[in-house]
Each structure stands twice: as C-alpha cells, then as structure tokens.
Write an enzyme that holds these catalytic residues in place. Structure first.
Site, PDB file in Angstrom:
ATOM      1  N   MET A  30       5.344   0.461  11.070  1.00  0.00           N
ATOM      2  CA  MET A  30       5.676   1.850  10.725  1.00  0.00           C
ATOM      3  C   MET A  30       4.432   2.730  10.843  1.00  0.00           C
ATOM      4  SD  MET A  30       8.625   1.720   7.868  1.00  0.00           S
ATOM      5  CE  MET A  30       7.585   1.436   6.457  1.00  0.00           C
ATOM      6  N   HIS A  34      -3.578  -0.550   9.720  1.00  0.00           N
ATOM      7  CA  HIS A  34      -4.737  -1.102   9.007  1.00  0.00           C
ATOM      8  C   HIS A  34      -5.009  -2.491   9.568  1.00  0.00           C
ATOM      9  CE1 HIS A  34      -1.738  -3.450   6.905  1.00  0.00           C
ATOM     10  NE2 HIS A  34      -1.145  -2.338   6.481  1.00  0.00           N
ATOM     11  N   HIS A  37      -2.064  -4.907  10.325  1.00  0.00           N
ATOM     12  CA  HIS A  37      -1.370  -4.651  11.597  1.00  0.00           C
ATOM     13  C   HIS A  37      -2.232  -5.094  12.785  1.00  0.00           C
ATOM     14  CE1 HIS A  37       0.245  -1.149   9.057  1.00  0.00           C
ATOM     15  NE2 HIS A  37       1.318  -1.843   9.335  1.00  0.00           N
ATOM     16  N   ASP A 150       5.220  -9.438   4.052  1.00  0.00           N
ATOM     17  CA  ASP A 150       6.635  -9.136   3.806  1.00  0.00           C
ATOM     18  C   ASP A 150       7.432 -10.423   4.022  1.00  0.00           C
ATOM     19  OD1 ASP A 150       6.720  -5.940   3.682  1.00  0.00           O
ATOM     20  OD2 ASP A 150       5.258  -6.565   5.163  1.00  0.00           O
ATOM     21  N   VAL A 176      -3.397 -10.355   5.302  1.00  0.00           N
ATOM     22  CA  VAL A 176      -4.776  -9.863   5.444  1.00  0.00           C
ATOM     23  C   VAL A 176      -5.100  -9.036   4.202  1.00  0.00           C
ATOM     24  CG1 VAL A 176      -6.338  -8.463   6.846  1.00  0.00           C
ATOM     25  CG2 VAL A 176      -4.577  -9.865   7.951  1.00  0.00           C
TER      26      VAL A 176
HETATM   27  P1  AMP Z   1       4.713  -2.067   8.137  1.00  0.00           P
HETATM   28  O1  AMP Z   1       4.029  -1.091   8.999  1.00  0.00           O
HETATM   29  O2  AMP Z   1       4.315  -2.004   6.708  1.00  0.00           O
HETATM   30  O3  AMP Z   1       6.222  -2.064   8.356  1.00  0.00           O
HETATM   31  O4  AMP Z   1       4.227  -3.501   8.616  1.00  0.00           O
HETATM   32  C1  AMP Z   1       4.340  -3.883   9.962  1.00  0.00           C
HETATM   33  C2  AMP Z   1       4.044  -5.363  10.080  1.00  0.00           C
HETATM   34  O5  AMP Z   1       2.702  -5.602   9.615  1.00  0.00           O
HETATM   35  C3  AMP Z   1       4.969  -6.233   9.211  1.00  0.00           C
HETATM   36  O6  AMP Z   1       5.294  -7.422   9.931  1.00  0.00           O
HETATM   37  C4  AMP Z   1       4.111  -6.527   8.023  1.00  0.00           C
HETATM   38  O7  AMP Z   1       4.453  -7.740   7.370  1.00  0.00           O
HETATM   39  C5  AMP Z   1       2.736  -6.631   8.654  1.00  0.00           C
HETATM   40  N1  AMP Z   1       1.689  -6.419   7.651  1.00  0.00           N
HETATM   41  C6  AMP Z   1       1.550  -5.344   6.833  1.00  0.00           C
HETATM   42  N2  AMP Z   1       0.511  -5.526   5.990  1.00  0.00           N
HETATM   43  C7  AMP Z   1       0.006  -6.751   6.292  1.00  0.00           C
HETATM   44  C8  AMP Z   1      -1.066  -7.522   5.751  1.00  0.00           C
HETATM   45  N3  AMP Z   1      -1.830  -7.078   4.750  1.00  0.00           N
HETATM   46  N4  AMP Z   1      -1.305  -8.732   6.299  1.00  0.00           N
HETATM   47  C9  AMP Z   1      -0.525  -9.205   7.308  1.00  0.00           C
HETATM   48  N5  AMP Z   1       0.493  -8.523   7.857  1.00  0.00           N
HETATM   49  C10 AMP Z   1       0.765  -7.322   7.348  1.00  0.00           C
END
Ligand code: AMP
Length: 281
Positions: A30, A34, A37, A150, A176
C-alpha cells in the site's frame, strides 16, 4: 523504472517480459515504503528476473471508521526506494481503475478470516483477498512475496491460492524490525514520541513468550498471559487481542505442539499496531 497506472499498460509490460522469457515477481503493497517492503522487493529481485511492486491503498480492505483517507501516500519517495531495491515497474492504479462502476465480485476465504484481525476488522480480508486476486490476474507473476508481519494475511492468501488453483508461488519474508525491536510499519509514522517508545512493549512481550517457549513452556494460556501482563504494564497500550492459534490453519490450541502463531493487535492512541511470532516445534 516505469510507473504504470492502467491495467492495459500493465498487461503490455508483462507480455513483453514474458516474450523475452523472463520470470516475474510481484510485491503487493500500500506504499509509504519502508525497510520491510524493501526487503520483500530485494528478495523478489534475488528470485525473479523482473520485479513488479504494486502501490495501491485498497479501499475495500478498510472499514468505514478506519484510516483510508489519512493513510500515508508518497509515490515520488516510494519510486526512488523501490527502484533502489530492484523494482522494474510500479503498478499504481487509481481506485476507479481497480473497481469500476458496478463492481460486484469479491473473494471470501471462510473460517480463518473470522478471528484475529478479521474479527476486529470485519470485511478486511474480503478486501485483501479480492485485491490480491485481481493483482495476480493482472500481473500473472510466477511468485508473489508477502511479509510474516501480516501472518494472518499470509494464511488467507495461501489458502486462496490453494483453493482456487492459482498457479502462483507464495514466498514469505520474516518480520523486519527497527534496531530497538519495533516491527516496521507504514503506520509507525502516526505515533507520537511517547507512543513510539510505548510501542516497544509489543516486541518485548513477544520476546518474553519466545524465551519462555525456548525454556519449555508449552501451555498456550501461559504464553498468552505473559504477553498480556507485559502489555498491560504499559499505560499507553490498549490491547485489541492477544491470541495463540495453530498456524496456518488458525485452530484453537491448548498446547503449542506444532507450528503456532502468537499474534497481538494493540492500540496506542488512535494508532493500531500488530506484531507476532511463530513457534516452530
Ligand atoms: P502493506 O503496505 O502494509 O500492505 O504491506 C505490504 C507487504 O509488506 C505485506 O506483505 C506486508 O506483510 C509486508 N510488510 C510490511 N511490514 C513488514 C515488515 N516489518 N517486515 C516484513 N514485511 C512487512
């Protein structure tokens, strides 16, 4: 690196890569990128010839009183970061490109979406499964990369892929964290200085459970209670859930025998954060 806004252009990009015999990796996000991602993107680059990252704040996975409008958006900054992590194209559609007037088709993964975040965010995983299956259809990747951060989402996507016979491999990347233990999240930017400090209770409480498990504690209730007690000791933290289930099927367990998920969702002011550990026995 290309920024692609339409499904038609995305399909053209993919068709050309396929014709050149390239394998495709997809990293759905989304945005507000960071290190979490970027680790997914680098992992994808190591495994696939071409990496596509989607940046789409998906309206169907947000509830009516959630942070859809305030969710951080920074396409220009994201583009620089994604390119440095090896991404060749960002798919950045407008909501109307993904959900045209009269849109009526949704994916419901049953059972495992009734608990944890699915319970506190009704409809969330229906939105996630729907947008991810659309992204899979548009990009047709060989492999898609998701974060263990997640963990329930991973379980839902893996179940969907299996149930619907999608020819896509799912790769999971471990959580991470910041140097002090806080799991990276786009929502960390909402935290005040005091809340940011208080949020350390998440990783700290999970570490306590992990240490207890390493010393032989197997009772789910005891591990849960360790985490709850630690979080309740932090006055700025308000627990939404602390739960242990078998993983990935998310069944109730009394003892941690096989793979199990200990997951927490906690509010700090208006910011809702999640974290988890997986016990592998
Ligand atoms: P989001 O943008 O929050 O929807 O996350 C996009 C993808 O990045 C999803 O598969 C999340 O599980 C992964 N993600 C987000 N934060 C982390 C993190 N701290 N460590 C590993 N993967 C992450």
């Amino acid at each position: 690196m290309k920024i692609i806004e339409t499904v038609a252009e995305m399909r053209e990009f993919i068709a050309a890569k396929r014709q050149a015999g390239k394998t495709i990796g997809l990293v759905p996000t989304m945005g507000a990128l960071h290190e979490g991602h970027l680790t997914l993107m680098r992992t994808a680059k190591a495994k696939c010839d071409v990496v596509v990252a989607s940046i789409f704040v998906n309206p169907t996975q947000f509830g009516p009183n959630e942070d859809l409008d305030s969710y951080p958006r920074d396409l220009a900054g994201d583009a620089v970061k994604a390119e440095s992590a090896g991404v060749e194209a960002i798919f950045h559609p407008q909501p109307s490109e993904m959900y045209s007037a009269g849109y009526a088709t949704y994916i419901n993964v049953e059972g495992i979406t009734d608990k944890l975040c699915g319970k506190s965010r009704p409809g969330h995983f229906r939105g996630v499964a729907t947008v991810v299956s659309k992204l899979f259809n548009i990009v047709q990747p060989d492999t898609a990369f998701f974060g263990q951060k997640d963990a329930q989402q991973v379980a839902v996507i893996e179940r969907m892929v299996r149930d619907l016979n999608m020819a896509i491999q799912i790769e999971v990347v471990t959580i991470v964290r910041e140097a002090d233990g806080l799991a990276r999240s786009s929502r960390n930017t909402y935290l005040s200085k005091e809340e940011r400090e208080a949020a350390l209770v998440l990783s700290r409480s999970l570490r306590l459970a992990s240490e207890a498990a390493a010393k032989g504690e197997r009772k789910a209730a005891a591990l849960k209670s360790l985490v709850e007690t630690e979080i309740k000791g932090e006055s700025l933290a308000k627990i939404e859930y602390v739960e242990i289930y078998s993983y990935p099927d998310l069944a109730e367990i009394e003892e941690v025998k096989e793979t199990a998920l200990l997951a927490v969702a906690v509010r700090f002011g208006t910011t809702r954060l999640i974290d988890n550990i997986i016990f592998n026995n």
